[in-house]
Scaffold this motif. Structure first.
Motif, PDB file in Angstrom:
ATOM      1  N   THR A  89       0.829  -1.208   0.000  1.00  0.00           N
ATOM      2  CA  THR A  89       0.000   0.000   0.000  1.00  0.00           C
ATOM      3  C   THR A  89       0.862   1.257   0.000  1.00  0.00           C
ATOM      4  O   THR A  89       0.494   2.258  -0.602  1.00  0.00           O
ATOM      5  N   HIS A  90       1.998   1.188   0.716  1.00  0.00           N
ATOM      6  CA  HIS A  90       2.902   2.341   0.733  1.00  0.00           C
ATOM      7  C   HIS A  90       4.285   1.938   1.219  1.00  0.00           C
ATOM      8  O   HIS A  90       4.519   0.780   1.532  1.00  0.00           O
ATOM      9  N   CYS A  91       5.197   2.929   1.255  1.00  0.00           N
ATOM     10  CA  CYS A  91       6.625   2.637   1.409  1.00  0.00           C
ATOM     11  C   CYS A  91       7.079   2.454   2.850  1.00  0.00           C
ATOM     12  O   CYS A  91       8.257   2.198   3.083  1.00  0.00           O
ATOM     13  N   HIS A  92       6.209   2.600   3.834  1.00  0.00           N
ATOM     14  CA  HIS A  92       6.677   2.514   5.219  1.00  0.00           C
ATOM     15  C   HIS A  92       7.134   1.087   5.545  1.00  0.00           C
ATOM     16  O   HIS A  92       6.604   0.118   4.986  1.00  0.00           O
ATOM     17  N   PRO A  93       8.119   0.980   6.467  1.00  0.00           N
ATOM     18  CA  PRO A  93       8.784  -0.311   6.686  1.00  0.00           C
ATOM     19  C   PRO A  93       7.837  -1.459   7.040  1.00  0.00           C
ATOM     20  O   PRO A  93       8.063  -2.593   6.618  1.00  0.00           O
ATOM     21  N   ASP A  94       6.785  -1.184   7.816  1.00  0.00           N
ATOM     22  CA  ASP A  94       5.888  -2.282   8.199  1.00  0.00           C
ATOM     23  C   ASP A  94       5.081  -2.795   6.997  1.00  0.00           C
ATOM     24  O   ASP A  94       4.507  -3.877   7.048  1.00  0.00           O
ATOM     25  N   HIS A  95       5.059  -2.047   5.927  1.00  0.00           N
ATOM     26  CA  HIS A  95       4.292  -2.430   4.741  1.00  0.00           C
ATOM     27  C   HIS A  95       5.164  -3.030   3.646  1.00  0.00           C
ATOM     28  O   HIS A  95       4.748  -3.945   2.954  1.00  0.00           O
ATOM     29  N   VAL A  96       6.382  -2.498   3.503  1.00  0.00           N
ATOM     30  CA  VAL A  96       7.219  -2.911   2.354  1.00  0.00           C
ATOM     31  C   VAL A  96       8.474  -3.680   2.791  1.00  0.00           C
ATOM     32  O   VAL A  96       9.205  -4.191   1.949  1.00  0.00           O
ATOM     33  N   GLY A 194      -0.442  12.730   2.094  1.00  0.00           N
ATOM     34  CA  GLY A 194      -0.330  13.338   3.424  1.00  0.00           C
ATOM     35  C   GLY A 194       0.246  12.399   4.471  1.00  0.00           C
ATOM     36  O   GLY A 194       0.845  12.845   5.440  1.00  0.00           O
ATOM     37  N   HIS A 195       0.074  11.085   4.281  1.00  0.00           N
ATOM     38  CA  HIS A 195       0.703  10.118   5.183  1.00  0.00           C
ATOM     39  C   HIS A 195       1.985   9.577   4.558  1.00  0.00           C
ATOM     40  O   HIS A 195       2.964   9.312   5.248  1.00  0.00           O
ATOM     41  N   SER A 196       1.944   9.427   3.261  1.00  0.00           N
ATOM     42  CA  SER A 196       3.079   8.900   2.491  1.00  0.00           C
ATOM     43  C   SER A 196       2.900   9.437   1.073  1.00  0.00           C
ATOM     44  O   SER A 196       1.880  10.040   0.765  1.00  0.00           O
ATOM     45  N   GLY A 213      -5.305   0.472   4.300  1.00  0.00           N
ATOM     46  CA  GLY A 213      -3.901   0.778   4.594  1.00  0.00           C
ATOM     47  C   GLY A 213      -3.828   1.644   5.839  1.00  0.00           C
ATOM     48  O   GLY A 213      -4.496   1.377   6.842  1.00  0.00           O
ATOM     49  N   ASP A 214      -3.022   2.700   5.775  1.00  0.00           N
ATOM     50  CA  ASP A 214      -2.910   3.618   6.913  1.00  0.00           C
ATOM     51  C   ASP A 214      -3.780   4.860   6.739  1.00  0.00           C
ATOM     52  O   ASP A 214      -3.712   5.779   7.557  1.00  0.00           O
ATOM     53  N   MET A 215      -4.583   4.928   5.670  1.00  0.00           N
ATOM     54  CA  MET A 215      -5.347   6.160   5.413  1.00  0.00           C
ATOM     55  C   MET A 215      -6.548   6.304   6.333  1.00  0.00           C
ATOM     56  O   MET A 215      -6.928   7.423   6.688  1.00  0.00           O
TER      57      MET A 215
HETATM   58 ZN    ZN Z   1       2.343   4.161   7.065  1.00  0.00          ZN
END
Ligand code: ZN
Length: 349
Positions: A89-96, A194-196, A213-215
């Motif tokens: 969903t996005h580039c943050h470590p817990d996701h990618v 705004g979050h990523s 995701g985180d939205m």
């Molecule tokens: Zn995130």
């Protein structure tokens, strides 16, 4: 449960997937939960039935514990079928974090938006401006002058590459204009900001499911931060604008968030988030009767002790609220003699 959560419905009540296990939350949609070594101690990942295989949505961070939990999932939850696609969903470590490991293990492609993919590559490579050290002058300019804290930040410079040692060298682009066929259903990509850089949520009208995701999170508000690489960003404005894109979705949508539990009540939750930011913005604007730096605003917005991980988010969040008010003309920005940027209420006519 806090009072706001009581406006939401949790159809699975207190059930949580065991480590290495999964719970079916909609036909062909399974919920996995992986641990995180932070105050936010878990991330939700999703398995989507995809013909003869599975699409995985999000990966967890690159630790032996997460890899071991995945091996259990592979052995027990996939019905002998392979992973054929990995979506982040996005580039943050817990996701990618484990995307490269998953893609290599299954010879599966990685699907991401171009914005998220580009940032993941930049941060994993520790490129200047997108790395840990870039945070130090950025935070100093915004009033974080405590030498001990700055030294601690300096020690964290390899934070992202530690959790995301590698990102696949190729990807397939997710975009707003191109639905993704997964198994028997089309999923609409809803990008958010705004979050990523270019977060992808996935909505399947036929199943009535939103992988948010985180939205849109049920319990905590999504972090909206201004980072060194884009120092004038209006992250709160972008986040609030992006929430509008979820309003046309069906009222009874089952929301699958990255943190917390699956819930119904998307529109109530969006209204709560709008209210939350409106209150935060009013608080910050009041404080700016006299000039305030982002560091001055942090204790006003976060009335508790923060560890360094939390402080970096808090600084970004304070700055994002100041920037929303600055960009809308409520505040003006001034540079003090000490080089620190401060914000103060603009004279209105
Ligand atoms: Zn995130």
């Amino acid at each position: 449960m806090n009072p706001q959560e009581s406006e939401l419905e949790y159809p699975f009540s207190e059930q949580l997937p065991a480590t290495g296990g999964s719970i079916e939350v909609a036909p062909g949609v399974r919920w996995i939960r992986m641990g995180l070594p932070f105050a936010l101690n878990h991330v939700n990942l999703w398995l989507l039935e995809d013909g003869d295989g599975w699409t995985v949505v999000d990966c967890g961070i690159a630790t032996d514990d997460t890899r071991a939990a995945w091996e259990q999932v592979f052995a027990n939850e996939l019905g002998g079928r392979p992973v054929t696609r990995v979506i982040a969903t996005h580039c943050h470590p817990d996701h990618v974090g484990l995307a490269a490991w998953l893609c290599e293990r299954w010879q599966a492609p990685l699907w991401m938006t171009v914005g998220e993919y580009g940032f993941a590559r930049m941060m994993a490579a520790g490129l200047p401006g997108a790395d840990g050290p870039a945070m130090i002058p950025h935070f100093r300019r915004h009033g974080l002058t405590d030498a001990g804290k700055l030294a601690e930040l300096e020690g964290r410079k390899s934070y992202y590459p530690t959790l995301v040692p590698k990102v696949p060298e190729q990807f397939v682009r997710l975009s707003d204009t191109q639905p993704v066929r997964i198994g028997a259903h089309d999923w609409q990509v809803i990008t958010g900001f705004g979050h990523s850089p270019e977060h992808a949520a996935l909505y399947c009208a036929a199943l009535g499911v939103l992988v948010s995701g985180d939205m849109v999170l049920p319990r905590i508000s999504t972090n909206t931060s201004v980072f060194a690489i884009e120092p004038e960003a209006d992250a709160v404005g972008q986040f609030l604008g992006s929430l509008q894109k979820f309003l046309p979705l069906a009222a009874d949508t089952l929301v699958l968030p990255s943190h917390g539990k699956p819930f119904r009540g998307l529109h109530a939750r969006i209204a709560q988030l709008q209210q939350h930011h409106a209150e935060r913005l009013a608080e910050v604007q009041d404080a700016c009767a006299t000039p305030q730096s982002a560091a001055d605003i942090v204790p006003l917005m976060f009335k508790r002790e923060l560890d360094m991980h939390q402080l970096t988010f808090a600084m970004g969040e304070a700055l994002a609220h100041l920037h929303r008010l600055w960009q809308s003309g409520e505040l003006r920005r001034m540079e003090s003699a000490d080089g620190v940027l401060r914000f103060v209420r603009a004279m209105r006519h």
